[in-house]
Structure formats: structure tokens, C-alpha cells
Design a protein around this motif. Structure first.
Motif, PDB file in Angstrom:
ATOM      1  N   UNK A   1     -10.236  54.798   1.401  1.00 39.05           N
ATOM      2  CA  UNK A   1      -8.625  54.918   1.013  1.00 39.05           C
ATOM      3  C   UNK A   1      -8.788  55.719  -0.455  1.00 39.05           C
ATOM      4  N   UNK A   2      -9.461  56.055  -1.039  1.00 35.69           N
ATOM      5  CA  UNK A   2     -10.286  56.686  -2.069  1.00 35.69           C
ATOM      6  C   UNK A   2      -9.346  58.298  -1.984  1.00 35.69           C
ATOM      7  N   UNK A   3     -10.300  58.422  -1.128  1.00 32.79           N
ATOM      8  CA  UNK A   3      -9.741  60.350  -0.197  1.00 32.79           C
ATOM      9  C   UNK A   3      -9.036  60.091   0.078  1.00 32.79           C
ATOM     10  N   UNK A   4      -8.822  59.245   0.861  1.00 27.40           N
ATOM     11  CA  UNK A   4      -7.357  59.708   1.571  1.00 27.40           C
ATOM     12  C   UNK A   4      -6.279  59.838   0.649  1.00 27.40           C
ATOM     13  N   UNK A   5      -6.025  59.307  -0.406  1.00 27.18           N
ATOM     14  CA  UNK A   5      -5.003  59.080  -1.595  1.00 27.18           C
ATOM     15  C   UNK A   5      -5.183  60.692  -1.283  1.00 27.18           C
ATOM     16  N   UNK A   6      -6.412  61.061  -2.793  1.00 26.57           N
ATOM     17  CA  UNK A   6      -5.965  62.308  -3.328  1.00 26.57           C
ATOM     18  C   UNK A   6      -5.991  63.912  -1.781  1.00 26.57           C
ATOM     19  N   UNK A   7      -6.267  62.982  -0.378  1.00 35.71           N
ATOM     20  CA  UNK A   7      -5.491  64.058   0.511  1.00 35.71           C
ATOM     21  C   UNK A   7      -3.904  63.925   0.950  1.00 35.71           C
ATOM     22  N   UNK A   8      -3.850  63.499  -0.085  1.00 35.69           N
ATOM     23  CA  UNK A   8      -2.007  63.198  -0.185  1.00 35.69           C
ATOM     24  C   UNK A   8      -1.564  62.701   1.278  1.00 35.69           C
ATOM     25  N   UNK A   9      -2.547  61.317   1.392  1.00 29.61           N
ATOM     26  CA  UNK A   9      -2.244  60.624   3.006  1.00 29.61           C
ATOM     27  C   UNK A   9      -1.484  59.518   3.233  1.00 29.61           C
ATOM     28  N   UNK A  10      -0.263  60.609   3.764  1.00 31.81           N
ATOM     29  CA  UNK A  10       1.352  59.095   3.125  1.00 31.81           C
ATOM     30  C   UNK A  10       1.290  58.516   4.459  1.00 31.81           C
ATOM     31  N   UNK A  11       0.565  58.717   6.026  1.00 34.00           N
ATOM     32  CA  UNK A  11       0.903  57.688   6.705  1.00 34.00           C
ATOM     33  C   UNK A  11      -0.125  57.726   8.164  1.00 34.00           C
ATOM     34  N   UNK A  12      -0.999  56.420   8.401  1.00 36.35           N
ATOM     35  CA  UNK A  12      -1.803  56.100   9.089  1.00 36.35           C
ATOM     36  C   UNK A  12      -0.884  56.049  10.349  1.00 36.35           C
ATOM     37  N   UNK A  13      -2.205  56.499  11.003  1.00 40.75           N
ATOM     38  CA  UNK A  13      -1.119  56.136  13.449  1.00 40.75           C
ATOM     39  C   UNK A  13      -2.061  55.174  13.752  1.00 40.75           C
ATOM     40  N   UNK A  14      -1.086  54.099  13.998  1.00 44.16           N
ATOM     41  CA  UNK A  14      -2.053  53.020  14.407  1.00 44.16           C
ATOM     42  C   UNK A  14      -1.554  52.348  16.261  1.00 44.16           C
ATOM     43  N   UNK A  15      -1.758  51.973  16.361  1.00 41.43           N
ATOM     44  CA  UNK A  15      -1.210  51.277  17.953  1.00 41.43           C
ATOM     45  C   UNK A  15      -0.719  50.134  17.292  1.00 41.43           C
ATOM     46  N   UNK A  16       0.948  50.513  18.060  1.00 41.03           N
ATOM     47  CA  UNK A  16       1.459  48.842  17.971  1.00 41.03           C
ATOM     48  C   UNK A  16       1.347  47.912  18.269  1.00 41.03           C
ATOM     49  N   UNK A  17       2.040  46.754  18.279  1.00 42.96           N
ATOM     50  CA  UNK A  17       2.402  44.866  18.589  1.00 42.96           C
ATOM     51  C   UNK A  17       2.410  45.655  20.102  1.00 42.96           C
ATOM     52  N   UNK A  18       3.310  46.812  20.753  1.00 42.96           N
ATOM     53  CA  UNK A  18       3.537  47.550  22.409  1.00 42.96           C
ATOM     54  C   UNK A  18       2.494  48.332  22.765  1.00 42.96           C
ATOM     55  N   UNK A  19       1.334  48.620  21.659  1.00 40.36           N
ATOM     56  CA  UNK A  19       0.346  49.497  22.047  1.00 40.36           C
ATOM     57  C   UNK A  19       0.553  51.257  22.431  1.00 40.36           C
ATOM     58  N   UNK A  20       2.101  51.292  21.870  1.00 35.28           N
ATOM     59  CA  UNK A  20       2.420  52.220  21.114  1.00 35.28           C
ATOM     60  C   UNK A  20       2.026  53.095  20.381  1.00 35.28           C
ATOM     61  N   UNK A  21       1.797  54.294  19.428  1.00 31.65           N
ATOM     62  CA  UNK A  21       0.970  54.449  18.352  1.00 31.65           C
ATOM     63  C   UNK A  21       2.264  54.198  17.150  1.00 31.65           C
TER      64      UNK A  21
END
Length: 233
Positions: free
Chosen positions: A48-68
Motif C-alpha cells: 500500500x505504501x509504495x502504491x501510494x507514492x506512485x500515486x495509484x488512485x485506482x485498483x481495477x478489480x473484478x466486480x460483483x458481475x465478474x466484470x472489471x
């Protein structure tokens, strides 16, 4: 402008995210060695800390319907930020190790061969903002009551990148193993980063000379053809 990362296990072998967004993942056969170190040590485990320093604003994850589905991360540090202190690491290994132990929002780590800037802790009133972004040009506006160290969430690459404060060349250094940093003077100023490939002027001159030679040859051929045509009339 923010980074994104996809959550599947193959996020460093899949360029889908990078096709649409700036991404900390994706794939390239010739990654910078230090960035590959960062992937192996921290990004593969989604630290999490390294993602924060790289300004990672979004994580693309599978939704409830299985779509990104894009999930917003509100802890990212932003395109640039001021730190309270800078610490020195005696080796490259110690430098990358420190990323997992320091509060990177307030503290930066640099290598021993980097002169430590003698700046006071960041004033709460200090602000810095990215106002223009192009692949080869970045512009920031900032205001700081006193001299301060700013960390830029951009990968350090000295071959071609130059920094400017109010149009004047300014020094910068590597911090947090892979990022760029500058010691900024007090007041309200503009910071610009410009990229120009090494030896570009020589290449540009050679290209111009070759283009002029081709143009001259074409013009000469045209003139000779006209002369020959008139003679045969």
C-alpha cells in the motif's frame, strides 16, 4: 492524472490497463532495473505504501458481475508532495528496504552519493499541484512559505530529463529509490520538467541536412528533365 493497477495475478504481464490509463503495471520487455526491483519487492504484493507514492488512485478489480471495476484509493500521495525530512541509505539495498519501513508521505530516502538538502520540515501551508501533463513535459505550480523538498511521483531518469524553476535550469536528485526530487525555494513558483533525447540536436541537424540534400537532388533532377524536354521539342 493518476495511476491505476489491475488486481489479477498477471497485472505485470497484461497491457490492457496501460492501453487506457497510466499504469504501475502493464508489460515491457525492457523495464528499468530499479523499477523491476520495485515490482519484485513491493508491487507484486501490492504494498500500500509504495502504491501510494506512485500515486495509484485506482485498483481495477473484478466486480460483483465478474466484470472489471475501478475502485478508488483515497490514500495516494498525489502527483507531487513536500516531505518533512530526508534520510540517507548507505547502500541501494538499504534504500529499497527503507521503502517498507518509512512513512513515505513525510520522509524521503536517498542514496549516500546524493547531497542531503538542508531543508526545514514542510510547512502545512505549502502546496504543489500538477497543472499540465504531456509525456515529454510536466508543469507544476507550487507555493511554500520556506525552502522545502518536493517529491515528484515520476520515475527518475537523468538521460534526457531536465528540471526548471521559473524557466531557469535547476538541479534535481533521485529519492525513494525510483522517484524524482527537488529542493525548492520559498515563494510561489513554477516547476517544469522537459524531456529531450540525448544528442537530439546532432540527430536533428543530420536529419535536416539529409532532407535538404534529398530536396536539392529532386530539384536538380526536375531542372534536368525540363531542360531535356525543351531540347527534344
Amino acid at each position: 492524472i493518476a495511476m491505476a493497477i489491475s488486481r489479477p495475478l498477471n497485472h505485470f504481464n497484461d497491457a490492457t490497463t496501460s492501453y487506457f490509463h497510466r499504469s504501475v503495471g502493464g508489460y515491457h520487455g525492457a523495464k528499468l532495473a530499479r523499477y523491476q526491483d520495485l515490482i519484485d519487492r513491493y508491487l507484486s504484493s501490492l504494498d500500500e505504501g509504495v502504491l501510494d507514492m506512485l500515486n495509484t488512485r485506482y485498483a481495477i478489480v473484478p466486480g460483483n458481475d465478474g466484470q472489471p471495476e475501478a475502485v478508488f484509493r483515497d490514500t495516494a500521495f498525489g502527483a507531487a508532495w513536500f516531505v518533512d525530512s530526508v534520510v540517507c541509505a548507505p547502500t541501494a539495498q538499504a534504500e529499497i528496504d527503507a521503502l517498507g519501513t518509512l512513512d513515505l508521505r513525510t520522509t524521503a530516502v536517498v542514496a549516500t552519493d546524493t547531497p542531503l538538502p538542508a531543508a526545514a520540515p514542510a510547512d502545512p501551508a505549502a502546496r504543489i499541484e500538477l497543472t499540465e501533463y504531456r509525456p515529454n513535459y510536466l508543469k507544476y505550480e507550487y507555493s511554500a512559505p520556506q525552502e522545502a523538498v518536493a517529491i515528484f511521483s515520476e520515475i527518475y531518469y537523468a538521460d534526457g530529463w531536465s528540471a526548471f524553476i521559473d524557466g531557469e535550469p535547476a538541479p534535481y536528485f533521485r529519492a525513494d529509490y525510483v522517484l524524482r526530487a527537488m529542493l525548492l525555494p520559498p515563494g510561489s513558483h513554477t516547476v517544469e520538467w522537459r524531456f529531450r533525447a540525448p544528442h537530439w540536436t546532432a540527430v536533428e541537424s543530420a536529419t535536416l541536412a539529409a532532407s535538404l540534400a534529398i530536396l536539392a537532388a529532386a530539384l536538380t533532377a526536375l531542372i534536368l528533365w525540363v531542360i531535356k524536354t525543351k531540347r527534344t521539342e
